[in-house]
Design an enzyme around this catalytic site. Structure first.
Site, PDB file in Angstrom:
ATOM      1  N   ASP A 158       0.904  -1.186  -0.071  1.00 42.95           N
ATOM      2  CA  ASP A 158      -0.152  -0.003  -0.043  1.00 42.95           C
ATOM      3  C   ASP A 158       0.997   1.029   0.017  1.00 42.95           C
ATOM      4  OD1 ASP A 158      -2.203   1.467   2.410  1.00 42.95           O
ATOM      5  OD2 ASP A 158      -1.891   1.769   0.410  1.00 42.95           O
ATOM      6  N   SER A 159       1.491   1.447  -1.148  1.00 47.83           N
ATOM      7  CA  SER A 159       2.385   2.469  -1.117  1.00 47.83           C
ATOM      8  C   SER A 159       1.817   3.610  -2.036  1.00 47.83           C
ATOM      9  CB  SER A 159       3.698   2.045  -1.952  1.00 47.83           C
ATOM     10  OG  SER A 159       3.670   1.821  -3.361  1.00 47.83           O
ATOM     11  N   ASP A 161       2.759   6.401  -5.402  1.00 51.36           N
ATOM     12  CA  ASP A 161       2.891   5.928  -6.619  1.00 51.36           C
ATOM     13  C   ASP A 161       4.426   5.661  -6.826  1.00 51.36           C
ATOM     14  OD1 ASP A 161       0.131   7.958  -7.451  1.00 51.36           O
ATOM     15  OD2 ASP A 161       0.174   5.734  -7.503  1.00 51.36           O
TER      16      ASP A 161
HETATM   17  N1  SAM Z   1      -3.878   4.312   0.407  1.00 51.42           N
HETATM   18  C1  SAM Z   1      -2.893   5.286  -0.300  1.00 51.42           C
HETATM   19  C2  SAM Z   1      -2.859   5.195  -1.703  1.00 51.42           C
HETATM   20  O1  SAM Z   1      -3.642   4.394  -2.403  1.00 51.42           O
HETATM   21  O2  SAM Z   1      -2.282   5.978  -2.222  1.00 51.42           O
HETATM   22  C3  SAM Z   1      -1.459   5.004   0.394  1.00 51.42           C
HETATM   23  C4  SAM Z   1      -1.707   5.037   1.869  1.00 51.42           C
HETATM   24  S1  SAM Z   1      -0.128   5.184   2.569  1.00 51.42           S
HETATM   25  C5  SAM Z   1      -0.136   6.642   3.228  1.00 51.42           C
HETATM   26  C6  SAM Z   1       1.254   5.149   1.428  1.00 51.42           C
HETATM   27  C7  SAM Z   1       2.436   4.866   2.277  1.00 51.42           C
HETATM   28  O3  SAM Z   1       3.662   4.456   1.467  1.00 51.42           O
HETATM   29  C8  SAM Z   1       3.164   6.046   2.656  1.00 51.42           C
HETATM   30  O4  SAM Z   1       2.840   6.361   4.191  1.00 51.42           O
HETATM   31  C9  SAM Z   1       4.384   6.318   2.651  1.00 51.42           C
HETATM   32  O5  SAM Z   1       5.407   6.859   3.437  1.00 51.42           O
HETATM   33  C10 SAM Z   1       4.639   4.892   2.421  1.00 51.42           C
HETATM   34  N2  SAM Z   1       5.875   4.330   1.581  1.00 51.42           N
HETATM   35  C11 SAM Z   1       6.408   5.020   0.513  1.00 51.42           C
HETATM   36  N3  SAM Z   1       7.604   4.397  -0.012  1.00 51.42           N
HETATM   37  C12 SAM Z   1       7.860   3.528   0.819  1.00 51.42           C
HETATM   38  C13 SAM Z   1       9.037   2.524   1.029  1.00 51.42           C
HETATM   39  N4  SAM Z   1       9.714   2.467   0.011  1.00 51.42           N
HETATM   40  N5  SAM Z   1       8.961   1.671   1.919  1.00 51.42           N
HETATM   41  C14 SAM Z   1       7.903   1.680   2.782  1.00 51.42           C
HETATM   42  N6  SAM Z   1       7.039   2.397   2.873  1.00 51.42           N
HETATM   43  C15 SAM Z   1       6.943   3.548   1.868  1.00 51.42           C
END
Ligand code: SAM
Length: 287
Positions: A158-159, A161
């Site tokens: 769930d990252s 983009d």
């Molecule tokens: N539900 C949302 C959507 O569909 O766009 C995404 C929710 S969540 C907030 C996305 C999360 O991915 C963020 O908190 C971000 O910090 C995390 N994230 C991004 N890159 C990452 C990585 N390389 N490793 C772990 N978490 C990551």
């Protein structure tokens, strides 16, 4: 933010805006610009770098489809790896499955977790303190590199983009490590954008998933605040039969897992129907 409006900046020439009742937090973390506000229409909203991540009003759609579809398609997932998902919503729904024994969540930005706990507590509920949960603040790519072979049954990404910190979660290396750390009938599903506006994300990342998994597909969910029509969830499985279970079998599994009747979007019929893609989406999947 002009006057009392916040404009989403995901697309340069088109987008949504929210009328803001109250700004709750504005933090520049080591990774991204985080904003949480009270909207007049969608409850509380979290933006990361100006992009809507979650709203209290429609988060159930996305979280239910991202968590329940892979676990019920697998049918016996006990160990689940969640990457990203800093708001805790996917963790909560994974732990609703009484069949799940362990859920490891790896989120790169501790500030997202902190602000979600403070301003969006209903998203995760009491998942944070569930004895089956392990929450790690770290980069998902580092975690999958070191995870032992066959140590998980499902991976849920769930990252954000594939730009910035999220980019590594859509690479050949990431998917190769997911294939290695997954057990024999394992699968990985991932947030894969809105193909009406982000078809490249679905097409290009599906080709990468195809290098590591024999069954690559996608399924859809209608998330109102992921503007542009259907949102796609990427699908990569070691066993194509996981997609073949019919609604009766999915219902049986959901009953055994304890989630039947505990959802507001997901149903066994929606589960099965979500894989029936309109041609404008299916055309971006590998042959
Ligand atoms: N539900 C949302 C959507 O569909 O766009 C995404 C929710 S969540 C907030 C996305 C999360 O991915 C963020 O908190 C971000 O910090 C995390 N994230 C991004 N890159 C990452 C990585 N390389 N490793 C772990 N978490 C990551």
């Amino acid at each position: 933010m002009t006057d009392s409006w916040v404009n989403e900046t995901l697309y340069a020439a088109w987008g949504q805006r929210f009328r803001v009742s109250r700004e709750l937090a504005r933090v520049k973390s080591d990774f991204q610009d985080i904003m949480v506000f009270e909207s007049e229409t969608h409850g509380r909203v979290m933006l990361l770098d100006g992009v809507v991540q979650i709203t209290e009003a429609d988060e159930f759609v996305y979280q239910e489809m991202l968590a329940h579809v892979p676990l019920l398609a697998h049918g016996a997932a006990k160990r689940v790896l969640i990457i990203g998902a800093g708001d805790g919503g996917v963790l909560r729904r994974v732990l609703q499955h009484r069949t799940v024994e362990k859920a490891v969540m790896v989120e790169i930005d501790g500030e997202v977790i902190r602000l979600a706990k403070e301003h969006l507590p209903g998203i995760a509920g009491d998942a944070w303190s569930d004895p089956r949960a392990e929450v790690i603040v770290g980069d998902g790519i580092d975690y999958v590199r070191q995870a032992p072979a066959a140590s998980f049954d499902a991976v849920i990404v769930d990252s954000t983009d594939p730009i910035g910190v999220g980019e590594v979660l859509f690479t050949d290396e990431f998917y190769a490590n997911c294939a290695r750390l997954l057990s024999g009938r394992g699968l990985v599903v991932n947030q894969c954008g809105v193909p009406f506006m982000q078809a490249d994300e679905l097409r290009e990342t599906s080709l990468r998933r195809r290098k590591a998994f024999p069954d690559v597909f996608a399924y859809v969910a209608a998330v109102p605040t992921y503007v542009g029509g259907f949102m796609t969830l990427g699908w990569a499985a070691k066993d194509a039969s996981l997609r073949q279970a019919d609604a009766a079998e999915i219902r049986r599994r959901a009953k055994a897992a304890g989630i039947l009747g505990a959802t507001r979007y997901w149903t066994p019929e929606i589960h099965v129907g979500a894989f029936n893609l309109p041609p404008y989406i299916a055309e971006h999947l590998p042959a």
